[in-house]
Design a protein around this motif. Structure first.
Motif, short mmCIF file in Angstrom:
data_model
loop_
_atom_site.label_atom_id
_atom_site.label_comp_id
_atom_site.label_asym_id
_atom_site.label_seq_id
_atom_site.Cartn_x
_atom_site.Cartn_y
_atom_site.Cartn_z
N ARG A 46 -0.61 -13.29 -8.78
CA ARG A 46 0.28 -13.08 -7.64
C ARG A 46 1.06 -11.77 -7.79
N ASP A 47 1.53 -11.49 -8.99
CA ASP A 47 2.26 -10.24 -9.22
C ASP A 47 1.38 -9.03 -8.95
N HIS A 48 0.12 -9.09 -9.40
CA HIS A 48 -0.81 -7.98 -9.13
C HIS A 48 -0.98 -7.78 -7.63
N VAL A 49 -1.22 -8.87 -6.91
CA VAL A 49 -1.49 -8.77 -5.47
C VAL A 49 -0.27 -8.25 -4.73
N PHE A 50 0.88 -8.82 -5.01
CA PHE A 50 2.08 -8.39 -4.29
C PHE A 50 2.52 -6.99 -4.71
N GLY A 51 2.24 -6.61 -5.96
CA GLY A 51 2.53 -5.25 -6.38
C GLY A 51 1.75 -4.24 -5.56
N VAL A 52 0.48 -4.55 -5.29
CA VAL A 52 -0.33 -3.66 -4.46
C VAL A 52 0.12 -3.72 -3.01
N LEU A 53 0.44 -4.90 -2.49
CA LEU A 53 0.87 -5.00 -1.09
C LEU A 53 2.13 -4.17 -0.84
N ARG A 54 3.02 -4.11 -1.80
CA ARG A 54 4.23 -3.29 -1.62
C ARG A 54 3.91 -1.80 -1.68
N ARG A 55 2.80 -1.43 -2.33
CA ARG A 55 2.51 -0.02 -2.57
C ARG A 55 1.09 0.33 -2.12
N TRP A 56 0.66 -0.24 -1.01
CA TRP A 56 -0.74 -0.16 -0.59
C TRP A 56 -1.20 1.29 -0.44
N ARG A 57 -0.44 2.12 0.26
CA ARG A 57 -0.91 3.48 0.55
C ARG A 57 -1.00 4.32 -0.72
N SER A 58 0.00 4.24 -1.57
CA SER A 58 -0.03 5.05 -2.79
C SER A 58 -1.12 4.57 -3.74
N CYS A 59 -1.34 3.25 -3.80
CA CYS A 59 -2.42 2.72 -4.64
C CYS A 59 -3.78 3.15 -4.11
N ALA A 60 -3.93 3.14 -2.77
CA ALA A 60 -5.20 3.56 -2.17
C ALA A 60 -5.47 5.04 -2.45
N ALA A 61 -4.44 5.86 -2.39
CA ALA A 61 -4.62 7.28 -2.68
C ALA A 61 -5.03 7.49 -4.13
N ASP A 116 4.94 4.58 0.57
CA ASP A 116 4.29 3.36 1.07
C ASP A 116 4.89 2.84 2.36
N MET A 117 4.83 3.70 3.37
CA MET A 117 5.30 3.34 4.70
C MET A 117 4.29 3.84 5.73
N PRO A 118 3.96 3.06 6.75
CA PRO A 118 3.08 3.56 7.81
C PRO A 118 3.67 4.81 8.47
N ASP A 119 2.81 5.75 8.83
CA ASP A 119 3.28 7.00 9.41
C ASP A 119 4.11 6.78 10.67
N TRP A 120 3.72 5.83 11.52
CA TRP A 120 4.42 5.64 12.79
C TRP A 120 5.83 5.08 12.57
#
Length: 385
Positions: A46-61, A116-120
């Motif tokens: 759960r910590d792994h998943v939520f850690g990525v969800l909070r930082r999705w864009r930076s993790c994807a980059a 980690d924020m959507p551009d819009w």
């Protein structure tokens, strides 16, 4: 489970979430299918998943993509952990990284991507965008409300201590505690099961603190949800008549058992009985909102929200605020509240409704930013002139 096996489980969950599934449902489904996983394993995944969800864009980059493998690779790189040792293919760990995967990835661009924020949404966060977005990248604290019907702060802290839980006062509210150690023991702690404390964010408690409650007054929590603020009102002013309503009545199914545990007296009003029960001296409307102030707890909302959904929410918020005005006595108060950090749902929305509502004035407003250790909350009090 080995550390690598936990990474593989998180990858599978992230792939399902990227496909549109809700995070909580995915994690619950994985736990049910994985009887071999102990409580520490479930917590780690759960910590792994939520850690990525909070930082999705930076993790994807950093990981070079939005697959579960790429996201976890990016997360490990961001946390300065060596991914090769975890992507080993041994003991149910993910398969070793290919040369192509190792070559992918780049530093996230400064601004919305790095934070980690959507551009819009980035320009809608206002002058404090960077600080707000940075705070939302981290786990939220565990806050408790001391139930004044049954305990005071010192008594609650001492009772929690006997269960191995360390809690300290939080400055946002006189009844707020922050758990700094032993949070996982809370559900079985007598202080919780006996109703001395309730889980509730400190800023949510502060919204109730700001209400001008008096003995004998009729108070309606119009959008009560699970009833957290309803119980806080009843505990702060037991001599008031407290009513709870929600358009989705199933959300209130647990309210009466919780009220009995807390020693509080509240009444639930069905939607078709609401008009007949009016007027009320005080109507609290904690309206449906983006939830942007609580994205540390429910981070997938940050990625699911779009401009059209925000517009629909604003229309709903305005309708509820107008309804609350109609349910209020002459000289009564409407307390509007959101767990949002967006001005469009907060001060701008209230000013818009006031501009079309003669005879009403804003007499108070306050906000609690996520940068001060609480969820982001806003409230405004409106009274008939």
């Amino acid at each position: 489970m080995t550390p690598g096996a936990r990474i593989q489980a998180a990858i599978e969950c992230l792939d399902a979430i990227a496909g549109g599934a809700a995070a909580e449902q995915v994690l619950t489904g994985w736990a049910r299918r994985s009887r071999f996983a102990g409580s520490k394993d479930r917590a780690a995944v759960r910590d792994h998943v939520f850690g990525v969800l909070r930082r999705w864009r930076s993790c994807a980059a950093l990981g070079g993509g939005e697959t579960g493998r790429a996201l976890m690779l990016g997360a490990l790189r961001q946390d300065d952990e060596a991914p090769e040792s975890l992507f080993s293919g041994q003991g149910h760990a993910p398969a070793p990284l290919t040369p192509e995967e190792l070559a992918l990835g780049r530093p996230p661009a400064e601004g919305a991507e790095a934070l980690d924020m959507p551009d819009w949404l980035w320009p809608r966060l206002g002058d404090d965008a960077a600080q707000t977005a940075a705070a939302l990248r981290h786990r939220a604290g565990v806050h408790l409300r001391v139930n004044l019907i049954k305990a005071d702060v010192d008594w609650a802290i001492e009772s929690l201590k006997h269960s191995g839980i360390t809690a300290v006062s939080h400055p946002a509210s006189p009844t707020a505690l922050e758990v700094v150690e032993g949070a996982r023991a809370l559900r079985n702690a007598p202080a919780y099961t006996d109703g001395l404390v309730e889980l509730q964010d400190a800023a949510s408690q502060a919204v109730v603190d700001r209400l001008n409650l008096r003995a004998g007054m009729r108070v309606l929590d119009l959008c009560a949800g699970g009833g957290g603020k309803t119980l806080a009102i009843a505990a702060r002013c037991p001599e008031a008549q407290v009513f709870a309503h929600d358009i989705a009545p199933q959300r209130l199914n647990d309210l009466q058992p919780r009220a009995e545990r807390a020693g509080a007296h509240v009444s639930v009003i069905a939607t078709d009985k609401l008009a007949a029960a009016a007027p009320f001296d005080l109507v609290l409307c904690d309206v449906p909102c983006s939830g942007s102030g609580s994205w540390r707890r429910a981070p997938e909302g940050k990625w699911r929200l779009d401009a059209a959904a925000l517009d629909r929410l604003r229309a709903t918020q305005a309708d509820i605020l107008r309804q609350a005005m109609n349910f209020t006595t002459e000289g009564g108060t409407v307390a509007y509240a959101t767990c949002s950090v967006l001005a469009e749902e907060n001060s701008l929305l209230v000013q818009s409704v006031l501009s079309e509502s003669s005879g009403w004035l804003m007499v108070d407003q306050a906000h609690w930013p996520v940068t001060q250790g609480t969820d982001g909350f806003y409230t405004a009090h409106l009274c008939r002139a």
